[in-house]
Design an enzyme around this catalytic site. Structure first.
Site, PDB file in Angstrom:
ATOM      1  CG  ASP A   1     -49.604 -33.417 -18.669  1.00 47.50           C
ATOM      2  OD1 ASP A   1     -48.987 -34.476 -18.875  1.00 47.50           O
ATOM      3  OD2 ASP A   1     -49.669 -32.502 -19.500  1.00 47.50           O
TER       4      ASP A   1
ATOM      5  CG  HIS B   1     -49.533 -35.628 -21.954  1.00 44.79           C
ATOM      6  ND1 HIS B   1     -48.411 -35.150 -21.325  1.00 44.79           N
ATOM      7  CD2 HIS B   1     -49.295 -35.506 -23.270  1.00 44.79           C
ATOM      8  CE1 HIS B   1     -47.515 -34.741 -22.232  1.00 44.79           C
ATOM      9  NE2 HIS B   1     -48.036 -34.957 -23.428  1.00 44.79           N
TER      10      HIS B   1
ATOM     11  CD  GLU C   1     -45.323 -34.077 -26.003  1.00 41.64           C
ATOM     12  OE1 GLU C   1     -44.300 -33.498 -26.335  1.00 41.64           O
ATOM     13  OE2 GLU C   1     -45.787 -34.016 -24.851  1.00 41.64           O
TER      14      GLU C   1
ATOM     15  CG  ASP D   1     -42.316 -24.144 -21.879  1.00 41.56           C
ATOM     16  OD1 ASP D   1     -42.723 -23.554 -22.907  1.00 41.56           O
ATOM     17  OD2 ASP D   1     -42.089 -25.364 -21.857  1.00 41.56           O
TER      18      ASP D   1
HETATM   19  C1  TNX Z   1     -44.750 -30.319 -25.200  1.00 44.93           C
HETATM   20  S1  TNX Z   1     -47.143 -28.785 -26.307  1.00 44.93           S
HETATM   21  C2  TNX Z   1     -45.948 -30.615 -24.584  1.00 44.93           C
HETATM   22  C3  TNX Z   1     -46.094 -30.377 -23.126  1.00 44.93           C
HETATM   23  C4  TNX Z   1     -44.823 -29.868 -22.520  1.00 44.93           C
HETATM   24  C5  TNX Z   1     -44.159 -28.869 -23.431  1.00 44.93           C
HETATM   25  C6  TNX Z   1     -42.918 -28.252 -22.852  1.00 44.93           C
HETATM   26  C7  TNX Z   1     -47.742 -30.112 -26.038  1.00 44.93           C
HETATM   27  C8  TNX Z   1     -49.001 -30.313 -26.692  1.00 44.93           C
HETATM   28  N1  TNX Z   1     -47.086 -30.998 -25.261  1.00 44.93           N
HETATM   29  O1  TNX Z   1     -46.535 -31.544 -22.496  1.00 44.93           O
HETATM   30  O2  TNX Z   1     -45.128 -29.299 -21.290  1.00 44.93           O
HETATM   31  O3  TNX Z   1     -43.826 -29.511 -24.639  1.00 44.93           O
HETATM   32  O4  TNX Z   1     -42.469 -27.194 -23.649  1.00 44.93           O
END
Ligand code: TNX
Length: 780
Positions: A213, A284, A347, A440
């Site tokens: 990440d 990421h 993301e 989390d």
């Molecule tokens: C979203 S879930 C993310 C993660 C974060 C998380 C925290 C996802 C595919 N991406 O990068 O750690 O939220 O809740």
């Protein structure tokens, strides 16, 4: 004496705890004392089996019980079973020495006739004369062994009587998953193995391993040494990034060597768990770009990130970048035999692709209309590559954007909608919606929760999640491969914190993943949970105590010197309490309604299952001084502070305990509703200071702060709410004291009566923000 014969009594309690229907909830210990030092187990199975039929009589298990198993597979399972029983019940049953022994004993058998049409299924028969566990393959037999171990460990002790029964069982879903993020924080090989052991005991079979990440790359790839030298290390934000002894930076590093990964994959396989690796791209990837900036979109060299949230760095789409990606995928494919390879896809905000001349030029060359279509092209190219290696591509639901590759499987995390769309289009889906299955997110409102995201994902939230959406047709439903919970570790610096997040919610996940929908019953699950906690303790699992705590909410009348205290157990277990400072026990009064008391008062309260407390008693004490104090957890958040409330850990001290703060990071602001200021001269406000270590991409403009009038900003206190009149504006110092706090005196000139007090600070929250730790009112 019980008016019903013993056998019937057993069958009836079995009905209650396993067969669900109509018996009502029966709390109490999982075991009853029997004869000759033996205990009788009331079966507490998690996950509940598909079918359980009580039979007459019971089977006695003790040190003389022999195990027989024919063939290597059955012998392996028998050995795993013996190790489980040894840990929980303190005896290692002896092998019968091959062959199917006829005496009282336990037989493990691979039997092609059993459960052949139900993958992972097994048959378990308990009769007074012996026990037989059978399945058509080793996996099923293993799960049968886990069930038998759970029957025996529903009671403690070295001689256990279990009721005769017949269990025919097979999982509802083939994907029973758990994701661990080893990128944000790193876990040791031993910790990963503990997790795999625990997964197997919950009949989970898929370990999704998030290995890269923005904050770190964790797989050894010898051809690209900077992945280990650069991408595997970051300098933590703030104080934690400096060694207090030398003043030098203190990097946070970690990666798994290829030998360690092979060891983990083999360890998982012995427990019938597939390890699905994730290489998250095209977003990421800031850590990779820090090591190899030529694969980034803008050509700059960022640091490995020490911030949380949504970052901007994206791979470019040049051929040399695909050479790198394919080289790394080759290594991943060689290390991980799983059918699925997870390529992330989440993301990936497209700003860098929009800003990058090389990406734009390539996009035009390829005749691709926009950045969304480019991401789709990128993911399709990865699919073609993986399919060529005989693997299947799996990605987060953003891979739907711009069109899915033909055989891609979707992990639906932004709710279930992505999963529904994918299933309707004929794609396979794993359901892992954030608001139901993200571990989390914190599980209670207790002030004793560790850092995390205070939006609640309770045990019941996890339990109640139904993975198969009703809108799907029967044919589309077949595409729902299963469910998975995800442990993102931004806020989990240590292994105890990961365990806190996992347990007991993994038990709820296991039941959703394994048990038929019609067998799920949350109230019944709660009656089986205490036995599961005992198993956790036997294996040294640091499960969360907060769901078993007793929380208190006090309404006080300071002038009358009285308080009314409402008690609550987050899971709704019965509460017993004392007012004399003694430890509550099974004879202490049962809590029914808020307790009115004259100050001072000390309430000790514990949640009980039958006669046993589920956790150490909580102590809630009130006196004249405590009514004048509110911690940040007791203060409310202000209106209009945005949706992101976080429970954050201070950045220091580098070693040892750190303070925790509940902060609305878009606009840090705290509210003491209805503060009674009569007779109050001033307040002492204790503040801490933390780095603002978040990347919020397109949400960044929502970050707010008020202009400062002095160099380091001021503490602003308003009466009558956050738009009310300013009571005080006290300049803040440049740094905190050695203890990490500053204490600011706020005089209340001419403020009386009850009012909503609003606390905020002025000045930019970047690079560091002030955070309220506690407010104490000072009487005149
Ligand atoms: C979203 S879930 C993310 C993660 C974060 C998380 C925290 C996802 C595919 N991406 O990068 O750690 O939220 O809740």
């Amino acid at each position: 004496m019980s008016p019903i014969p013993r056998t019937w009594h057993l069958a009836l309690t079995l009905c209650c705890s396993i067969l669900l229907a109509g018996c009502g909830r029966e709390p109490g210990p999982a075991a009853a004392p029997g004869t000759q030092g033996e205990t009788t187990a009331r079966p507490a199975l998690i996950p509940a089996p598909a079918s359980l039929q009580p039979r007459d009589g019971s089977f006695r298990f003790d040190a003389s019980t022999r195990l027989s198993a024919d063939g290597e597979a059955a012998q392996r399972v028998a050995a795993q079973f013996a190790a489980l029983v040894a840990t929980t019940n303190g005896i290692e049953p002896a092998p019968a020495g091959g062959g199917q022994d006829a005496g009282t004993g336990i037989v493990f058998a691979i039997d092609p006739a059993v459960s052949a049409d139900a993958p992972e299924g097994y048959l378990l028969e308990v009769a007074p004369e012996g026990v037989r566990v059978a399945a058509s393959d080793e996996r099923g037999l293993f799960y049968g062994a886990v069930t038998l171990w759970q029957l025996l460990s529903s009671a403690q002790g070295q001689a256990v009587r279990i009721p005769a029964l017949r269990i025919e069982d097979a999982p509802r879903f083939g994907w029973r998953g758990l994701m661990l993020d080893s990128a944000r924080h790193f876990q040791s090989v031993d910790e990963i193995k503990q997790l795999l052991d625990a997964m197997a005991r919950h009949k989970l079979n898929t370990f999704h391993w998030h290995l890269g990440d923005d904050q770190g790359w964790r797989i050894e790839i010898p051809k690209y040494p900077k992945l280990m030298e650069v991408a595997a290390c970051r300098i933590p934000a703030g104080e934690a990034g400096t060694d207090p002894a030398t003043g030098e930076t203190r990097p946070y590093c970690g990666y798994y060597t290829q030998a360690q990964i092979r060891d983990i994959v083999a360890y998982a396989a012995q427990r019938h768990i597939t390890v699905v690796p994730e290489f998250d791209m095209p977003g990421h990837v800031q850590a990779v770009v820090a090591a190899y900036p030529q694969y980034g979109s803008l050509g700059d060299t960022p640091p490995v990130s020490n911030e949380w949230g949504v970052h901007q760095y994206l791979f470019n789409v040049e051929e040399e970048t695909f050479v790198f990606i394919e080289d790394v995928l080759d290594e991943i494919v060689a290390l991980f035999p799983s059918t699925y390879i997870h390529i992330g896809g989440d993301e990936a905000v497209k700003d860098q692709w929009q800003q990058s001349p090389i990406v734009q030029a390539r996009m035009k060359e390829l005749g691709i209309a926009d950045e969304t279509a480019l991401q789709s092209w990128f993911i399709k190219r990865l699919e073609t590559y993986l399919e060529g290696k005989g693997r299947r591509l799996l990605g987060w639901d953003e891979i739907l954007d711009g069109g899915l590759p033909p055989r891609a499987t979707v992990m639906s995390w932004r709710g279930t909608e992505g999963g529904i769309t994918a299933a309707q289009a004929g794609h396979d889906v794993v359901m892992t919606p954030w608001d139901k299955l993200y571990l989390d997110y914190l599980q209670t409102m207790s002030p004793n929760e560790p850092p995390g995201r205070p939006t609640q994902v309770t045990l019941q939230t996890v339990y109640d999640f139904e993975p198969v959406p009703e809108v799907l047709t029967a044919a589309q439903r077949k595409h729902i491969l299963g469910v998975q919970a995800n442990v993102w570790t931004e806020h989990m610096r240590t292994w105890p914190r990961v365990q806190h997040a996992l347990f007991p919610r993994v038990a709820a996940l296991a039941e959703s993943a394994w048990s038929p929908a019609g067998r799920k019953d949350y109230a019944d699950f709660l009656t089986r949970l205490p036995a599961q906690l005992a198993r956790y303790r036997a294996f040294g699992i640091a499960y969360a105590q907060t769901p078993f705590e007793v929380l208190a909410t006090a309404t006080d009348d300071r002038r009358a010197g009285t308080v009314e205290v409402a008690l609550e157990n987050p899971l709704g277990y019965a509460i017993r309490y004392t007012l004399d400072g003694s430890e509550p026990d099974a004879d202490s009064p049962l809590y029914e309604a808020p307790i009115g008391a004259t100050l001072p008062v000390e309430i000790r309260a514990a949640a009980f299952a039958g006669t046993s407390p589920l956790a150490p008693a909580a102590r809630h004490a009130y006196d004249a001084a405590s009514l004048l104090v509110r911690s940040d957890e007791q203060l409310a958040t202000c209106p209009d502070t945005g949706r992101l409330l976080l429970r954050l850990e201070d950045d220091g001290p580098a070693d040892g305990e750190r303070a925790l703060y509940n902060v609305t990071i878009f606009y840090p602001c705290w509210l003491w509703a209805d503060a009674d200021l009569d007779g109050i001269a001033s307040a002492k406000v204790r503040l801490g200071r933390m780095p603002y270590y978040f990347q919020l991409a397109h949400d960044e403009p929502a970050r707010k702060f008020m202009a400062a009038e002095t160099e380091h900003g001021e503490l602003l206190v308003q009466a009558g709410g956050c738009n009310g009149r300013t009571v005080a504006r006290q300049p803040l110092p440049g740094t905190t004291g050695a203890d990490g706090f500053v204490e600011v005196d706020v005089p209340f000139e001419g403020v009386t009566g009850s009012t909503d007090l609003c606390f905020t600070t002025t000045g930019d929250t970047r690079p560091a923000m002030w955070v309220v730790d506690r407010v104490a009112l000072v009487p005149r």
